[in-house]
Design a protein around this motif. Structure first.
Motif, PDB file in Angstrom:
ATOM      1  N   TYR A  10       0.826  -1.489   0.605  1.00  0.00           N
ATOM      2  CA  TYR A  10      -0.277  -0.100  -0.047  1.00  0.00           C
ATOM      3  C   TYR A  10       0.439   1.332   0.127  1.00  0.00           C
ATOM      4  N   ASN A  11       1.766   1.161   0.611  1.00  0.00           N
ATOM      5  CA  ASN A  11       3.027   2.435   0.915  1.00  0.00           C
ATOM      6  C   ASN A  11       3.644   2.489  -0.728  1.00  0.00           C
ATOM      7  N   ALA A  12       3.905   1.422  -1.219  1.00  0.00           N
ATOM      8  CA  ALA A  12       4.242   1.467  -1.799  1.00  0.00           C
ATOM      9  C   ALA A  12       3.398   1.719  -3.113  1.00  0.00           C
ATOM     10  N   VAL A  13       2.164   1.778  -3.586  1.00  0.00           N
ATOM     11  CA  VAL A  13       0.670   2.561  -4.707  1.00  0.00           C
ATOM     12  C   VAL A  13       1.469   2.946  -3.999  1.00  0.00           C
ATOM     13  N   ASN A  14       0.962   4.094  -2.771  1.00  0.00           N
ATOM     14  CA  ASN A  14      -0.106   5.092  -2.348  1.00  0.00           C
ATOM     15  C   ASN A  14       1.586   6.910  -1.843  1.00  0.00           C
ATOM     16  N   ASP A  15       2.723   6.324  -2.532  1.00  0.00           N
ATOM     17  CA  ASP A  15       3.926   6.570  -1.728  1.00  0.00           C
ATOM     18  C   ASP A  15       3.335   7.212  -0.271  1.00  0.00           C
ATOM     19  N   SER A  16       3.327   6.188   0.188  1.00  0.00           N
ATOM     20  CA  SER A  16       2.967   6.657   1.209  1.00  0.00           C
ATOM     21  C   SER A  16       4.119   6.488   3.221  1.00  0.00           C
ATOM     22  N   ASN A  17       3.282   5.881   4.369  1.00  0.00           N
ATOM     23  CA  ASN A  17       4.757   5.682   4.945  1.00  0.00           C
ATOM     24  C   ASN A  17       3.888   5.124   6.534  1.00  0.00           C
ATOM     25  N   TYR A  18       2.769   4.417   5.869  1.00  0.00           N
ATOM     26  CA  TYR A  18       2.077   3.638   7.575  1.00  0.00           C
ATOM     27  C   TYR A  18       2.595   2.860   7.959  1.00  0.00           C
ATOM     28  N   CYS A  61      -9.936   1.142 -12.952  1.00  0.00           N
ATOM     29  CA  CYS A  61      -9.568   0.036 -12.872  1.00  0.00           C
ATOM     30  C   CYS A  61      -8.014   0.797 -13.357  1.00  0.00           C
ATOM     31  N   THR A  62      -6.736   1.273 -12.388  1.00  0.00           N
ATOM     32  CA  THR A  62      -5.473   1.477 -12.647  1.00  0.00           C
ATOM     33  C   THR A  62      -5.025  -0.027 -12.688  1.00  0.00           C
ATOM     34  N   VAL A  63      -4.176  -0.005 -14.262  1.00  0.00           N
ATOM     35  CA  VAL A  63      -3.523  -1.489 -13.963  1.00  0.00           C
ATOM     36  C   VAL A  63      -2.068  -0.610 -13.866  1.00  0.00           C
ATOM     37  N   LEU A  64      -1.206  -1.211 -13.691  1.00  0.00           N
ATOM     38  CA  LEU A  64       0.230  -1.473 -12.651  1.00  0.00           C
ATOM     39  C   LEU A  64       0.950  -2.871 -13.433  1.00  0.00           C
ATOM     40  N   ASN A  65       1.777  -2.167 -14.693  1.00  0.00           N
ATOM     41  CA  ASN A  65       3.242  -3.364 -15.180  1.00  0.00           C
ATOM     42  C   ASN A  65       3.659  -3.209 -14.535  1.00  0.00           C
ATOM     43  N   ILE A  66       3.634  -4.809 -14.002  1.00  0.00           N
ATOM     44  CA  ILE A  66       5.011  -5.494 -12.686  1.00  0.00           C
ATOM     45  C   ILE A  66       5.394  -6.059 -13.340  1.00  0.00           C
ATOM     46  N   ASN A  67       5.498  -6.336 -14.932  1.00  0.00           N
ATOM     47  CA  ASN A  67       7.033  -7.632 -15.066  1.00  0.00           C
ATOM     48  C   ASN A  67       8.032  -6.818 -15.483  1.00  0.00           C
ATOM     49  N   GLU A  95       9.937   0.121 -12.179  1.00  0.00           N
ATOM     50  CA  GLU A  95      11.114  -0.564 -11.458  1.00  0.00           C
ATOM     51  C   GLU A  95      10.932  -0.053  -9.723  1.00  0.00           C
ATOM     52  N   LYS A  96      10.013   1.657  -9.095  1.00  0.00           N
ATOM     53  CA  LYS A  96      10.575   2.403  -8.732  1.00  0.00           C
ATOM     54  C   LYS A  96       9.703   1.754  -7.544  1.00  0.00           C
ATOM     55  N   LEU A  97       8.422   1.357  -7.774  1.00  0.00           N
ATOM     56  CA  LEU A  97       7.650   0.755  -7.347  1.00  0.00           C
ATOM     57  C   LEU A  97       7.593  -0.317  -6.854  1.00  0.00           C
TER      58      LEU A  97
END
Length: 302
Positions: free
Chosen positions: A36-44, A159-165, A170-172
């Motif tokens: 969640y933190n990686a997707v939202n650039d948060s730090n919970y 719907c947000t589709v994030l490519n993780i191939n 890479e940052k995410l």
């Protein structure tokens, strides 16, 4: 024709997707929190703030909620897909509707007071063959029979589709170690298949490397048999989807063979699970017998 593969209800725990098994693990909520933190650039950092709401009734080859949770008044739906579908927004809306029904079924929806609900957020982590770039946003309105004019006021669901191939986002991926290990494992399986290995060998070789590198802090070592079963079944499921959906639904011998092969594999996994359970019980009984013998010997010597 008998019930199709798409109608097979799965009861085996091995039918979970590996992505779901990892990020829906209640003993490792830190992995989901990190994602969640990686997707939202948060730090919970407080895992107790994260409420998992995933629907548990898994249905094979039909609508399935991979992971859902509430954090910061936001209800997130995270799904993994290795096949692209333009119908993801519609599926996400169906998921969220069911989640709302479960979450708020006791609320007074007919009262004069407004019921506040968690804000929806639907993310799909994609690692299929279709090149979609790094990120794409699919809209429910694109499926409307009557196109929506810019001047119209209409409800929208996205719907947000994030490519993780490998090589994408890479940052995410690097921001979440659990996701990074998952991506690397799946990439190794794919590369082994491209190199000409059969599915079982491709999975075994990837698992050897994952165990060696201590992916997920040893999770791949501790749950190797389970991960192997999930991996084999997931790839079988993708092949079955091609049989049933690539060029429209096809009846006949090919579909029947696909159904039979998956049923056989399900039974094989079930038998292996029962065998492992029996061996574990036998070992426990042997330990008890040894302890009883030891106590008897002590009593006899007194």
């Amino acid at each position: 024709m008998a019930n199709t593969t798409s109608e097979i209800r799965t009861t085996l725990k091995y039918k979970d997707r590996l992505f779901r098994a990892i990020f829906n693990d209640k003993e490792h909520k830190d992995w989901l929190l990190s994602l969640y933190n990686a997707v939202n650039d948060s730090n919970y950092t407080n895992e107790k703030d994260l409420e998992i709401t995933t629907l548990e009734d898994v249905i094979y080859m039909k609508m399935k909620n991979d992971i859902s949770f509430i954090l910061n008044n936001q209800m997130s739906l995270y799904e993994h897909q290795s096949t692209y579908s333009p119908n993801l927004p519609l599926r996400g809306l169906m998921y969220f509707s069911e989640l709302l029904r479960v979450k708020y079924h006791n609320s007074k929806i007919y009262s004069n007071s407004k019921i506040k609900i968690a804000t929806p957020n639907y993310i799909v982590f994609y690692n299929g063959e279709k090149d979609i770039g790094e990120r794409m946003v699919l809209k429910l309105s694109d499926s409307f029979e009557i196109p929506v004019r810019k001047t119209d006021e209409c409800y929208e669901w996205t719907c947000t589709v994030l490519n993780i191939n490998k090589g994408k986002n890479e940052k995410l991926v690097k921001s979440c170690k659990a996701l990074q290990d998952y991506v690397e494992y799946v990439t190794m399986v794919k590369e082994n298949l491209r190199a000409g290995k059969d599915l079982e060998s491709a999975v075994e070789t990837a698992l050897d490397e994952a165990v060696k590198k201590r992916f997920l802090n040893g999770y791949f070592d501790q749950h190797r048999a389970r991960i192997k079963a999930m991996s084999l079944t997931e790839y079988d499921e993708e092949e079955a989807k091609k049989v049933f959906h690539d060029d429209g639904y096809r009846e006949g011998a090919a579909a029947q063979r696909a159904e039979d092969e998956i049923l056989i594999k399900q039974k094989e996994v079930e038998l292996e699970e029962k065998k492992a359970a029996l061996e574990e019980k036998d070992a426990a009984l042997e330990e008890k017998d040894a302890e009883i013998a030891r106590l008897k010997a002590l009593l006899a010597g007194k």
